[in-house]
Scaffold this motif. Sequence first.
Motif, mmCIF file in Angstrom:
data_model
loop_
_atom_site.group_PDB
_atom_site.id
_atom_site.type_symbol
_atom_site.label_atom_id
_atom_site.label_comp_id
_atom_site.label_asym_id
_atom_site.label_seq_id
_atom_site.Cartn_x
_atom_site.Cartn_y
_atom_site.Cartn_z
ATOM 1 N N TYR A 19 -16.315 54.259 -96.598
ATOM 2 C CA TYR A 19 -17.373 54.173 -95.576
ATOM 3 C C TYR A 19 -16.920 53.269 -94.418
ATOM 4 O O TYR A 19 -15.806 52.748 -94.405
ATOM 5 C CB TYR A 19 -18.671 53.665 -96.218
ATOM 6 N N GLY A 20 -17.843 53.073 -93.467
ATOM 7 C CA GLY A 20 -17.484 52.337 -92.249
ATOM 8 C C GLY A 20 -17.256 50.849 -92.496
ATOM 9 O O GLY A 20 -17.745 50.277 -93.474
ATOM 10 N N THR A 42 -22.516 55.228 -85.452
ATOM 11 C CA THR A 42 -22.414 56.070 -86.638
ATOM 12 C C THR A 42 -21.357 55.476 -87.566
ATOM 13 O O THR A 42 -20.563 54.628 -87.157
ATOM 14 C CB THR A 42 -22.041 57.521 -86.258
ATOM 15 N N ASN A 43 -21.368 55.922 -88.830
ATOM 16 C CA ASN A 43 -20.478 55.386 -89.862
ATOM 17 C C ASN A 43 -20.772 53.909 -90.165
ATOM 18 O O ASN A 43 -19.865 53.107 -90.403
ATOM 19 C CB ASN A 43 -18.997 55.565 -89.462
ATOM 20 N N HIS A 69 -26.220 56.962 -92.140
ATOM 21 C CA HIS A 69 -25.222 56.010 -91.642
ATOM 22 C C HIS A 69 -25.278 55.835 -90.121
ATOM 23 O O HIS A 69 -24.345 55.303 -89.521
ATOM 24 C CB HIS A 69 -23.821 56.451 -92.087
ATOM 25 N N HIS A 226 -18.423 55.488 -83.109
ATOM 26 C CA HIS A 226 -18.225 55.756 -84.532
ATOM 27 C C HIS A 226 -17.364 54.619 -85.095
ATOM 28 O O HIS A 226 -16.221 54.433 -84.678
ATOM 29 C CB HIS A 226 -17.506 57.111 -84.685
ATOM 30 N N PRO A 229 -13.097 53.230 -90.326
ATOM 31 C CA PRO A 229 -13.232 53.115 -91.784
ATOM 32 C C PRO A 229 -12.903 51.697 -92.241
ATOM 33 O O PRO A 229 -12.122 50.993 -91.605
ATOM 34 C CB PRO A 229 -12.173 54.086 -92.317
ATOM 35 N N ASN A 252 -11.247 59.603 -95.803
ATOM 36 C CA ASN A 252 -11.916 58.958 -94.647
ATOM 37 C C ASN A 252 -11.345 57.575 -94.349
ATOM 38 O O ASN A 252 -12.098 56.651 -94.058
ATOM 39 C CB ASN A 252 -13.425 58.764 -94.894
#
Length: 416
Positions: A19-20, A42-43, A69, A226, A229, A252
């Motif tokens: 995830y982010g 986002t993320n 997210h 965005h 990661p 990702n």
Amino acid sequence: MAKFEIQGNCQLKGELPVYGAKNAAMKMIAASILINGKVTLTNVPRISDIENLCLILEQLGAKISRDGHKLEIETNKLVNLNPDSKLVRMIRASVVLVGPLLARFGQVEIPHPGGDKIGSRPINLHLQAFRELGVIVAEEPNNYLFRKNGQIGNRVHFKKISVTGTENILLFACLQDHEIIIDNAAIEPEIIDLVEFLQKAGASIKIDGRRISICGKNQLQSVSHHVIPDRIEAGTFIVLAAAAKSQITITNLNPSHLTVFLDKLKEIGVQFDVGSNFIYIKKSPKLRACDISTAEYPGFSTDWQPPIGLLLTQAEGKSHITENIFENRLGYLKELQDMGAKVKLINNCQAEITGPTPLHGAVIKSLDIRSGATLLIAGLIAENKTIINHAENVDRGYEEIEKRLTKIGAKILRLQ
Ligand code: EPU
């Protein structure tokens, strides 16, 4: 207190998406105070540190909506200028509210920020940097008071590299009416992502080695971004796959943020294939000891040190760990000793690990975000059952970790 109950000897298989990045997203949420318009991120991981930071902003008068997210933030109508003390004391990243609030309102009062107990974690470098710019900083018994007073200077030199220190000055400088240069700045990928976010909002920022130059503007506009990661979560998952001798594809992620980490894995003998945004971990026949020494980016991150320390308990020979960033980040090794690991703690920052040693289940405790995730992996590869107390520490940095790992075969129960 939340607990994890983990069934050991797990066999894992499948795909595990990253995830982010927590430490990028949180700074962008703080930066939204500088933006005259809407911020769309986002993320953004759903973790308790981010929920708490959003609560602080909402109490200041920000409008925040979340959809999975995605976060949308508007700070046009802030009503209160001082962040909630209780919440500030819960998260380290709250300290980067100082730069944006001071830039926008000319003053801010904040207590000492909280966060992981991995060292003394002073903020003297932040205070000194603001003072170098001519900001008046008062250190009161319970609070720090920052006040803009007249002309703001144009140069800051950090005598020691600080991630949140650099971010605070960077955010403050974005709304000044002249150029500000930060020397000996931190240049972690999360900071580069924050700079890209600010540039999209109209900020003029250049990076040359460890020098960051910011040409301030009186307004930044709406921005969508965005988040990159999380390289620390990626490293944690890679160690999980290697330690559990399981074939897992970690997706990702951005391999270019993991170069130093992957070089160490090669040295240890972990076998893997790297794709454009994934890493496939194979079953490695034998792991070898190696030495780890943490450093600021582009060096080996202190946040990877606990998971790699666990992996080294499964490697043949004597490994040495030197933690150079925080003075109290080897506590997880004592918990691993309770599970059967052979560890010699030389001092607070140096340890020798002799492997390989089979681990057995135990009742242990998560001390901070990264040690908690590390002990979770230890429980998954150990014989029998492990209980981890203070699982809430893991929730601060890893979203629904037990649900995500259950999908690839782990047996983890959350107990309240
Ligand atoms: N330091 C000082 N004075 C200061 C600031 C820092 O002496 O005013 C010292 C620290 O005690 C430490 C070193 O300088 O010895 C570096 O600290 P830094 O300021 O870079 O750390 P931080 O900004 O508090 C961030 C991350 C940490 C990560 C470190 C190092 C956030 C919210 N936290 O902390 O992340 O380990 O940089 O990369 O960005 C985590 O995610 O689990 C985590 C702990």
